[in-house]
Design an enzyme around this catalytic site. Structure first.
Site, PDB file in Angstrom:
ATOM      1  CE  LYS A  91      -4.523   0.734   0.053  1.00  0.00           C
ATOM      2  NZ  LYS A  91      -5.528  -0.071  -0.668  1.00  0.00           N
TER       3      LYS A  91
ATOM      4  CG  ASP B  16      -7.240   3.345  -1.313  1.00  0.00           C
ATOM      5  OD1 ASP B  16      -7.535   2.151  -1.226  1.00  0.00           O
ATOM      6  OD2 ASP B  16      -7.487   4.163  -0.406  1.00  0.00           O
TER       7      ASP B  16
END
Length: 447
Positions: A126, A166
């Site tokens: 991430k 995201d």
């Protein structure tokens, strides 16, 4: 067993002080996985979970860029490469002022389990920045993205690390990021997912997380001989995930009554139909307005400022906004109002106390690592198409997505079904995700 879990958590807390979101994610996994490890000789004593909570690599870097007034701004960039035992790191980039190491480590840790559940060969990672795209011009966002990628490109690649979008990173940002990567590397590869259809993207990718969340809810309901059709559905958020979750609910015959953003939520007793959803998509994606505008367009609806939608009576709740948005009091209200199913579209949107209430009431509850895995699953399908230099049709991708979500549900049933027949989907998802990664780590030795 409680002592063993606490001893483990004490060690993790000592190494990760001031990282509450990450510690919350680890605690939730430890409570179900450590008892399983202790019961399995192959895993016991190997410290596999302790190795899994430590990132293989945590990168931070400076991101200088020039704003519309000609002033130099500086943000912080991150990439957490958590675990690559089953494939290249895979996980989104988040651009939001709240981004910090704790949030990204929690997301990366969850991503390891989520990607494992898809059965596709993807590790977990991430990244992102504390940059806020809201209120910025296209040129400002382009300059930021180009600066961000001018450093990130050193650490990613189609066989190393494949980021995606995201919160705060949509098709526009992915385009700017890919443009700089292509320039500095002088190659056209599938290094990012969520790309435009004309340059390597996949059909269904924008819809996948929202669709997958509903598909998973559909699988859970089927165990009770129920369907989405005719059910009243409360959804939080109004971004990409919430929009497409709403679209799929409408297609399946359910009635969506809420959407929200950080300013509050709208409640439409008549239901948000396809025409109204189209307006929301234009409002949020094109005009970039606030959900309160919905009330002006449709006066029969009501806007509740500063509140979350969990007080609205519903059969199904889909939290699709952000982490820890649904607490124990919200859970109690949902249960009291007759909610029978909660499927998480966001990452860790329910607090541990809320999850405890759902389990106590024995309602259907799906954790995000299982129910919102559709987005990364379709990213994996995009990676496959990029490798093949080939595109599948919309129906083909949707069928593959439905099959993946169905398989994740079956894995949760395998590991989460208790002696009394109740399915603990949290336990099922955690153990099923753990097993594949753990087996790969054992096979590869201490690396």
């Amino acid at each position: 067993m409680k002592d063993k879990i606490e001893t483990f958590m004490e060690e993790v807390r000592a190494r990760n002080t001031h990282e509450p979101e990450f510690l919350q994610a680890v605690q939730e996994v430890a409570e179900t996985v450590i008892p399983f490890i202790a019961s399995q000789e192959i895993y016991d004593g190997k410290n596999i979970l302790l190795r899994m909570v430590e990132p293989e690599r945590a990168i931070t870097f400076r991101v200088p860029w020039v704003d519309g007034r000609g002033e130099i701004q500086v943000n912080r960039g991150y990439r957490i490469q958590m675990n690559s035992a089953i494939g290249p790191y895979k996980g989104g980039l988040r651009f939001h002022p709240t981004v910090n190491m704790s949030i990204l480590k929690f997301l990366a840790f969850e991503q390891v389990f989520k990607n494992s559940l898809t059965t596709l060969p993807m590790g977990g990672g991430k990244g992102g920045s504390d940059f806020d795209p809201k209120g910025k011009s296209d040129n400002e966002i382009m300059r930021f993205c180009h600066s961000f990628m001018s450093e990130l490109y050193r650490h990613i690649g189609p066989n190393t690390d494949v980021p995606a979008g995201d919160i705060g990173v949509g098709s526009r940002e992915i385009g700017y990021l890919f443009g700089m990567y292509r320039k500095v590397k002088n190659e056209f590869t599938g290094v990012l997912t969520g790309k435009g259809l004309s340059w390597g993207g996949s059909l269904i990718r924008p819809e996948a997380t929202g669709y997958g969340t509903v598909y998973f809810a559909q699988s859970m309901l089927a165990t009770k001989k129920e369907t989405v059709k005719g059910k009243t559905v409360a959804i939080s958020g109004s971004g990409n995930v919430a929009q497409y979750a709403a679209e799929k609910v409408i297609q399946l015959g359910g009635k969506v009554v809420t959407l929200s953003d950080s300013s509050g939520y709208i409640y439409d007793q008549d239901g948000i139909d396809q025409e109204k959803l189209k307006y929301v998509m234009h409002l949020k994606n094109v005009v970039r307005g606030r959900i309160r505008e919905y009330e002006k367009k449709y006066p029969s609806a009501k806007f509740y400022e500063g509140q979350t939608p969990w007080e609205a009576p519903c059969d199904i709740a889909l939290p699709c906004a952000t982490q820890n948005e649904l607490n124990d009091e919200d859970a109690k209200v949902l249960i009291k109002n007759g909610c029978i199913c909660v499927s998480e579209g966001a990452n860790m949107p329910s607090t541990p106390e809320a999850i405890a209430e759902f389990h106590k009431a024995k309602i259907l509850f799906a954790p995000g690592k299982a129910s919102n895995a559709g987005g990364v699953a379709t990213s994996g399908l995009e990676m496959t198409q990029n490798s093949l230099r080939f595109n599948w049709t919309r129906d083909e991708v949707d069928q593959k997505l439905q099959q993946i979500m169905s398989n994740i549900h079956k894995s949760c049933l395998e590991y989460g079904t208790e002696d009394n027949g109740y399915v603990d989907y949290v336990k099922g998802a955690n153990i099923a995700g753990f097993v594949k990664v753990a087996d790969a780590m054992l096979a590869q030795g201490v690396v």
